[in-house]
Design an enzyme around this catalytic site. Structure first.
Site, PDB file in Angstrom:
ATOM      1  N   GLY A  11     -19.706   4.959 -10.443  1.00  0.00           N
ATOM      2  CA  GLY A  11     -18.668   5.510 -11.313  1.00  0.00           C
ATOM      3  C   GLY A  11     -18.595   7.027 -11.366  1.00  0.00           C
ATOM      4  O   GLY A  11     -18.205   7.595 -12.386  1.00  0.00           O
ATOM      5  N   SER A  12     -18.893   7.687 -10.242  1.00  0.00           N
ATOM      6  CA  SER A  12     -18.797   9.154 -10.278  1.00  0.00           C
ATOM      7  C   SER A  12     -17.336   9.612 -10.350  1.00  0.00           C
ATOM      8  O   SER A  12     -17.037  10.650 -10.950  1.00  0.00           O
ATOM      9  CB  SER A  12     -19.521   9.793  -9.084  1.00  0.00           C
ATOM     10  OG  SER A  12     -18.834   9.556  -7.887  1.00  0.00           O
ATOM     11  N   ASN A  13     -16.424   8.846  -9.770  1.00  0.00           N
ATOM     12  CA  ASN A  13     -15.001   9.208  -9.914  1.00  0.00           C
ATOM     13  C   ASN A  13     -14.524   9.000 -11.343  1.00  0.00           C
ATOM     14  O   ASN A  13     -13.744   9.791 -11.865  1.00  0.00           O
ATOM     15  CB  ASN A  13     -14.138   8.398  -8.938  1.00  0.00           C
ATOM     16  CG  ASN A  13     -14.086   9.032  -7.565  1.00  0.00           C
ATOM     17  OD1 ASN A  13     -13.422  10.049  -7.375  1.00  0.00           O
ATOM     18  ND2 ASN A  13     -14.815   8.464  -6.621  1.00  0.00           N
ATOM     19  N   LEU A  89     -14.421  -3.199  -6.115  1.00  0.00           N
ATOM     20  CA  LEU A  89     -14.514  -3.927  -4.853  1.00  0.00           C
ATOM     21  C   LEU A  89     -13.951  -5.348  -4.901  1.00  0.00           C
ATOM     22  O   LEU A  89     -14.411  -6.224  -4.190  1.00  0.00           O
ATOM     23  CB  LEU A  89     -15.990  -3.981  -4.400  1.00  0.00           C
ATOM     24  CG  LEU A  89     -16.643  -2.618  -4.186  1.00  0.00           C
ATOM     25  CD1 LEU A  89     -18.110  -2.774  -3.809  1.00  0.00           C
ATOM     26  CD2 LEU A  89     -15.905  -1.827  -3.114  1.00  0.00           C
ATOM     27  N   HIS A 108      -9.450   6.038  -1.730  1.00  0.00           N
ATOM     28  CA  HIS A 108     -10.186   5.533  -0.562  1.00  0.00           C
ATOM     29  C   HIS A 108     -10.784   6.731   0.184  1.00  0.00           C
ATOM     30  O   HIS A 108     -10.096   7.725   0.403  1.00  0.00           O
ATOM     31  CB  HIS A 108      -9.233   4.747   0.341  1.00  0.00           C
ATOM     32  CG  HIS A 108      -9.940   4.061   1.462  1.00  0.00           C
ATOM     33  ND1 HIS A 108     -10.641   2.881   1.292  1.00  0.00           N
ATOM     34  CD2 HIS A 108     -10.092   4.388   2.769  1.00  0.00           C
ATOM     35  CE1 HIS A 108     -11.184   2.523   2.447  1.00  0.00           C
ATOM     36  NE2 HIS A 108     -10.857   3.420   3.358  1.00  0.00           N
ATOM     37  N   ASP A 149      -6.229  -1.874   0.538  1.00  0.00           N
ATOM     38  CA  ASP A 149      -5.935  -0.554   1.116  1.00  0.00           C
ATOM     39  C   ASP A 149      -4.568  -0.467   1.793  1.00  0.00           C
ATOM     40  O   ASP A 149      -4.395   0.236   2.780  1.00  0.00           O
ATOM     41  CB  ASP A 149      -7.020  -0.173   2.146  1.00  0.00           C
ATOM     42  CG  ASP A 149      -8.396  -0.136   1.524  1.00  0.00           C
ATOM     43  OD1 ASP A 149      -8.510   0.243   0.349  1.00  0.00           O
ATOM     44  OD2 ASP A 149      -9.368  -0.495   2.218  1.00  0.00           O
ATOM     45  N   GLU A 178     -12.885  13.978  -3.515  1.00  0.00           N
ATOM     46  CA  GLU A 178     -12.385  12.895  -4.395  1.00  0.00           C
ATOM     47  C   GLU A 178     -12.425  13.332  -5.856  1.00  0.00           C
ATOM     48  O   GLU A 178     -11.479  13.110  -6.610  1.00  0.00           O
ATOM     49  CB  GLU A 178     -13.246  11.640  -4.241  1.00  0.00           C
ATOM     50  CG  GLU A 178     -13.118  10.959  -2.900  1.00  0.00           C
ATOM     51  CD  GLU A 178     -13.894   9.648  -2.866  1.00  0.00           C
ATOM     52  OE1 GLU A 178     -13.754   8.837  -3.784  1.00  0.00           O
ATOM     53  OE2 GLU A 178     -14.660   9.444  -1.904  1.00  0.00           O
TER      54      GLU A 178
HETATM   55  C1  GRF Z   1     -15.552   6.351  -3.661  1.00  0.00           C
HETATM   56  O1  GRF Z   1     -15.963   6.880  -2.433  1.00  0.00           O
HETATM   57  C2  GRF Z   1     -14.137   5.826  -3.573  1.00  0.00           C
HETATM   58  O2  GRF Z   1     -13.348   6.503  -2.652  1.00  0.00           O
HETATM   59  C3  GRF Z   1     -14.335   4.410  -3.106  1.00  0.00           C
HETATM   60  O3  GRF Z   1     -15.511   3.985  -3.714  1.00  0.00           O
HETATM   61  C4  GRF Z   1     -16.359   5.102  -4.013  1.00  0.00           C
HETATM   62  C5  GRF Z   1     -16.677   5.017  -5.463  1.00  0.00           C
HETATM   63  O4  GRF Z   1     -17.656   5.947  -5.841  1.00  0.00           O
HETATM   64  N1  GRF Z   1     -13.173   3.593  -3.386  1.00  0.00           N
HETATM   65  P1  GRF Z   1     -17.990   6.179  -7.366  1.00  0.00           P
HETATM   66  O5  GRF Z   1     -18.409   4.823  -7.950  1.00  0.00           O
HETATM   67  O6  GRF Z   1     -16.753   6.694  -8.034  1.00  0.00           O
HETATM   68  O7  GRF Z   1     -19.104   7.143  -7.392  1.00  0.00           O
END
Ligand code: GRF
Length: 196
Positions: A11-13, A89, A108, A149, A178
């Site tokens: 969950g870093s995004n 996923l 992505h 995708d 990202e």
């Molecule tokens: C990211 O690289 C995103 O592009 C892909 O999954 C990864 C998720 O990373 N869909 P995080 O859990 O947000 O760290």
């Protein structure tokens, strides 16, 4: 705009989006963080920030339609307007895609349509890029439809593949982009929604 974040892992995004909201760069509120996995680290991050969480476990439902209805009921309970997939996923049930048409986006870690589709996630994506000998990879943000995708591309940014790169090095370089790009594009989408 009320945002739901769907994630399956660290969950870093999600965190970069939450931080953009906190510092006023993104005019939205995260009203729900959802995961297909109870043990996703991103859920714990959400709890620490007092953001409601839910686990969407397909196995608990006999029928796909019951699962879809449960997902829709949770989204409605938390008044979700827009869904951002951030490392989620699983496929989104068709009835949810229909209800949230053009209001579900995904990020992505490559330049779609290359290096996408089933099984292309995490390090597998970056490994494939390295093995191809491509000198450019990148980030894609796109709308979500029923095929992995596949939905309309909203924005892409290139990231160089450097000599001597490993999948891990490339992943780190892409992830940095990202974290900057996802909140910025979400803000553009918020502004677009507000003028509709
Ligand atoms: C990211 O690289 C995103 O592009 C892909 O999954 C990864 C998720 O990373 N869909 P995080 O859990 O947000 O760290």
């Amino acid at each position: 705009m009320n945002l739901a974040i769907f994630l399956s892992g660290r969950g870093s995004n999600f965190l970069s989006i939450a931080k953009a909201i906190e510092c006023g760069d993104l005019s939205a509120e995260i009203t729900l963080v959802a995961s297909n996995r109870e043990d996703a680290a991103g859920l714990e991050t959400a709890r620490q920030r007092n953001i409601p969480t839910v686990v969407f476990d397909r196995k608990r439902f006999d029928q796909g339609s019951e699962f879809g209805s449960f997902m829709l009921s949770k989204l409605s309970e938390h008044e979700v307007d827009f869904i951002a997939l951030a490392g989620y996923l699983r496929k989104i049930p068709p009835m949810v895609i229909k209800r949230y048409s053009n209001r579900i986006v995904n990020i992505h870690p490559a330049l779609l349509p290359r290096y996408g589709g089933k099984g292309m996630y995490g390090m597998a994506v970056h490994q494939a890029v390295i093995e191809s000998g491509d000198t450019v990879s990148g980030v894609t943000i796109h709308f979500v439809d029923e095929i992995y995708d596949n939905g309309e591309i909203i924005h892409q940014e290139e990231v160089p593949v450097l000599p001597g790169d490993t999948a891990e090095k490339l992943a780190a370089r892409v992830l940095k982009v990202e974290h900057r790009l996802y909140p910025a594009i979400l803000q553009e989408l918020v502004l677009r929604e507000n003028t509709r």
